[in-house]
Write a protein that holds these residues in place. Structure first.
Motif, PDB file in Angstrom:
ATOM      1  N   SER A   1      55.863  35.289  56.727  1.00  0.00           N
ATOM      2  CA  SER A   1      57.145  35.984  57.003  1.00  0.00           C
ATOM      3  C   SER A   1      57.155  36.365  58.294  1.00  0.00           C
ATOM      4  CB  SER A   1      57.126  37.343  56.225  1.00  0.00           C
ATOM      5  OG  SER A   1      58.188  37.838  56.095  1.00  0.00           O
ATOM      6  N   MET A   2      58.213  36.945  59.005  1.00  0.00           N
ATOM      7  CA  MET A   2      58.332  37.076  60.300  1.00  0.00           C
ATOM      8  C   MET A   2      57.570  38.452  60.891  1.00  0.00           C
ATOM      9  SD  MET A   2      59.914  35.940  62.973  1.00  0.00           S
ATOM     10  CE  MET A   2      59.922  36.740  64.558  1.00  0.00           C
ATOM     11  N   SER A   3      57.087  38.419  61.877  1.00  0.00           N
ATOM     12  CA  SER A   3      56.263  39.256  62.922  1.00  0.00           C
ATOM     13  C   SER A   3      57.289  40.103  63.469  1.00  0.00           C
ATOM     14  CB  SER A   3      55.102  38.451  63.441  1.00  0.00           C
ATOM     15  OG  SER A   3      56.103  37.758  64.580  1.00  0.00           O
ATOM     16  N   PRO A   4      56.719  41.549  63.902  1.00  0.00           N
ATOM     17  CA  PRO A   4      57.560  42.209  64.835  1.00  0.00           C
ATOM     18  C   PRO A   4      58.053  41.488  66.119  1.00  0.00           C
ATOM     19  CG  PRO A   4      55.651  43.388  63.949  1.00  0.00           C
ATOM     20  CD  PRO A   4      55.542  41.891  63.796  1.00  0.00           C
ATOM     21  N   PRO A   5      59.193  41.848  66.402  1.00  0.00           N
ATOM     22  CA  PRO A   5      59.955  43.050  66.026  1.00  0.00           C
ATOM     23  C   PRO A   5      60.528  43.098  64.819  1.00  0.00           C
ATOM     24  CG  PRO A   5      61.351  41.835  67.472  1.00  0.00           C
ATOM     25  CD  PRO A   5      60.073  41.193  67.543  1.00  0.00           C
ATOM     26  N   SER A   6      60.516  42.064  64.032  1.00  0.00           N
ATOM     27  CA  SER A   6      61.275  42.320  62.521  1.00  0.00           C
ATOM     28  C   SER A   6      59.940  43.160  61.638  1.00  0.00           C
ATOM     29  CB  SER A   6      61.111  40.831  62.037  1.00  0.00           C
ATOM     30  OG  SER A   6      61.231  41.019  60.445  1.00  0.00           O
ATOM     31  N   SER A   7      60.539  44.183  60.928  1.00  0.00           N
ATOM     32  CA  SER A   7      59.804  44.926  60.217  1.00  0.00           C
ATOM     33  C   SER A   7      59.436  44.318  58.799  1.00  0.00           C
ATOM     34  CB  SER A   7      60.228  46.438  60.035  1.00  0.00           C
ATOM     35  OG  SER A   7      61.535  46.366  59.442  1.00  0.00           O
ATOM     36  N   GLY A   8      60.115  43.416  58.530  1.00  0.00           N
ATOM     37  CA  GLY A   8      59.886  42.824  57.191  1.00  0.00           C
ATOM     38  C   GLY A   8      58.884  42.082  56.770  1.00  0.00           C
ATOM     39  N   GLY A   9      58.022  41.473  57.698  1.00  0.00           N
ATOM     40  CA  GLY A   9      56.816  40.775  57.285  1.00  0.00           C
ATOM     41  C   GLY A   9      55.610  41.900  56.854  1.00  0.00           C
ATOM     42  N   ILE A  10      55.510  42.836  57.916  1.00  0.00           N
ATOM     43  CA  ILE A  10      54.557  43.723  57.562  1.00  0.00           C
ATOM     44  C   ILE A  10      54.891  44.724  56.616  1.00  0.00           C
ATOM     45  CG2 ILE A  10      53.586  46.030  58.766  1.00  0.00           C
ATOM     46  CD1 ILE A  10      53.783  44.541  61.427  1.00  0.00           C
ATOM     47  N   THR A  11      56.210  45.093  56.496  1.00  0.00           N
ATOM     48  CA  THR A  11      56.283  45.974  55.222  1.00  0.00           C
ATOM     49  C   THR A  11      56.241  45.352  54.078  1.00  0.00           C
ATOM     50  OG1 THR A  11      58.162  47.210  56.672  1.00  0.00           O
ATOM     51  CG2 THR A  11      58.326  47.448  54.412  1.00  0.00           C
ATOM     52  N   LEU A  12      56.698  43.972  53.870  1.00  0.00           N
ATOM     53  CA  LEU A  12      56.287  43.356  52.452  1.00  0.00           C
ATOM     54  C   LEU A  12      55.078  43.166  52.347  1.00  0.00           C
ATOM     55  CD1 LEU A  12      57.749  41.526  50.499  1.00  0.00           C
ATOM     56  CD2 LEU A  12      57.632  39.552  51.995  1.00  0.00           C
ATOM     57  N   GLY A  13      54.107  42.890  53.377  1.00  0.00           N
ATOM     58  CA  GLY A  13      52.860  42.710  52.918  1.00  0.00           C
ATOM     59  C   GLY A  13      52.151  44.103  52.770  1.00  0.00           C
ATOM     60  N   GLN A  14      52.670  45.019  53.119  1.00  0.00           N
ATOM     61  CA  GLN A  14      51.989  46.468  52.746  1.00  0.00           C
ATOM     62  C   GLN A  14      52.268  46.625  51.297  1.00  0.00           C
ATOM     63  OE1 GLN A  14      52.619  49.799  55.134  1.00  0.00           O
ATOM     64  NE2 GLN A  14      52.148  51.345  53.645  1.00  0.00           N
TER      65      GLN A  14
END
Length: 328
Positions: free
Chosen positions: A264-277
């Motif tokens: 998934s996309m890395s920052p500055p997108s919050s999607g990848g990190i949030t999805l991972g958590q």
């Protein structure tokens, strides 16, 4: 030709119960918000283009067929995985103008001015879409841009039939559109489902971009027209902002989830990190056993999402300006 898989998203995701699948194509597939855009993407691959060519064509076609979400004055993220396993990401999101400051949406009492950050010329960021698609094509493209853009320009001239959903979008936002862009904008007219909107001016802009390259949008006639209009209406976007815009190639987020590897996309997108958590929090639970949208399923996701989004809002930001907490 190597097969490639592209994943593009707009700040949304879904968690699917394992075992459920949708349509599977034998060779390639293009999925977008409008049929016209997807058909153009497929057409490009049928002409010998690769998935990146199809991505460029589809994104530009969405600027014609679905301007509510896809347009040349916006930006985006791209995540890709090649058939050989190579992965990568491109950040071509909008950036704040050089004259932007932390108090620009506050009144003299330091109170937020309602809607100033979302409506009007002062809400404008430096667009990244054109720089992004040119960067993708330069690095990975196979077909010439003339071939890729030809059906898009033809679609803009032919026009797009208004669907019920698009009619609702226009109707619900017409007042704000008129206040922002003036009564001469084509969206100031009264439309009904089944009408056709032709985008002659957009077609002319795309033709200039095709002829002159990305510089047309960032330093040429198109850039000057955009800056003049925005500044006339109280915005701060400048020719310097456009000339200095650059895309960034980034390393995507990889998320291990049971026997899967999610990219998934890395920052500055919050999607990848949030999805991972979220996915790591629900991993120990028998999600498939709960059943989709069951009480247990919804409760589990609700609790995971509320915590992930709290962390998102507290810890995340643009890595060009802040240091994001790293965990093992």
């Amino acid at each position: 030709m190597k097969r490639l898989v592209l994943s593009c998203f707009l700040f949304q995701y879904s968690i699917v119960v394992l075992g459920q699948t949708g349509l599977i194509a034998s060779k390639a597939m293009v999925v977008s918000a409008r049929e016209e855009a997807s058909e153009i993407g497929v057409q490009i691959m049928q002409q010998g283009g690769n998935a990146f060519d199809a991505m460029v064509a589809t994104e530009l076609a969405l600027a014609v067929a679905y301007p509510y979400a896809g347009n040349i004055a916006g930006g985006g993220f791209m995540v890709y995985r090649k058939f050989d396993g190579e992965i990568g990401a491109l950040d071509y999101r909008e950036k704040a103008p050089l004259k932007a400051n932390k108090d620009m949406y506050l009144d003299k009492n330091k109170e937020v001015i309602p809607n100033l950050s979302v409506n009007g010329a002062l809400a404008i960021g430096v667009p990244g879409t054109i720089a992004g698609i040119f960067a993708v094509h330069q690095k990975f493209g196979k077909l010439p841009l003339k071939t890729i853009m030809a059906p898009v320009i033809a679609l803009a001239k032919k026009g797009v039939v208004i669907t019920e959903k698009q009619w609702k979008q226009i109707s619900n936002n017409q007042k704000e559109i008129n206040e922002t862009s003036g009564n001469e904008t084509m969206y100031a007219k009264t439309y009904k489902v089944g009408d056709t909107i032709k985008y002659a001016n957009l077609a002319a802009t795309l033709e200039r971009i095709l002829q002159n390259g990305a510089s047309e949008f960032y330093t040429g006639e198109t850039a000057q027209k955009m800056v003049d209009f925005i500044q006339k209406n109280g915005g701060i976007l400048s020719m310097e902002d456009l000339a200095k815009y650059e895309v960034k190639w980034r390393k995507p987020i990889t998320i291990p989830y049971k026997d899967l590897k999610i990219i998934s996309m890395s920052p500055p997108s919050s999607g990848g990190i949030t999805l991972g958590q979220i996915m790591k929090m629900i991993e120990p639970y028998p999600v498939a056993k709960y059943g989709h949208n069951s009480e247990q399923y919804i409760q589990l996701l609700t609790e995971a999402e509320r915590r992930a989004y709290a962390d998102r809002n507290y810890f995340l930001g643009d890595p060009d300006f802040i240091k994001i907490l790293q965990t093992s």
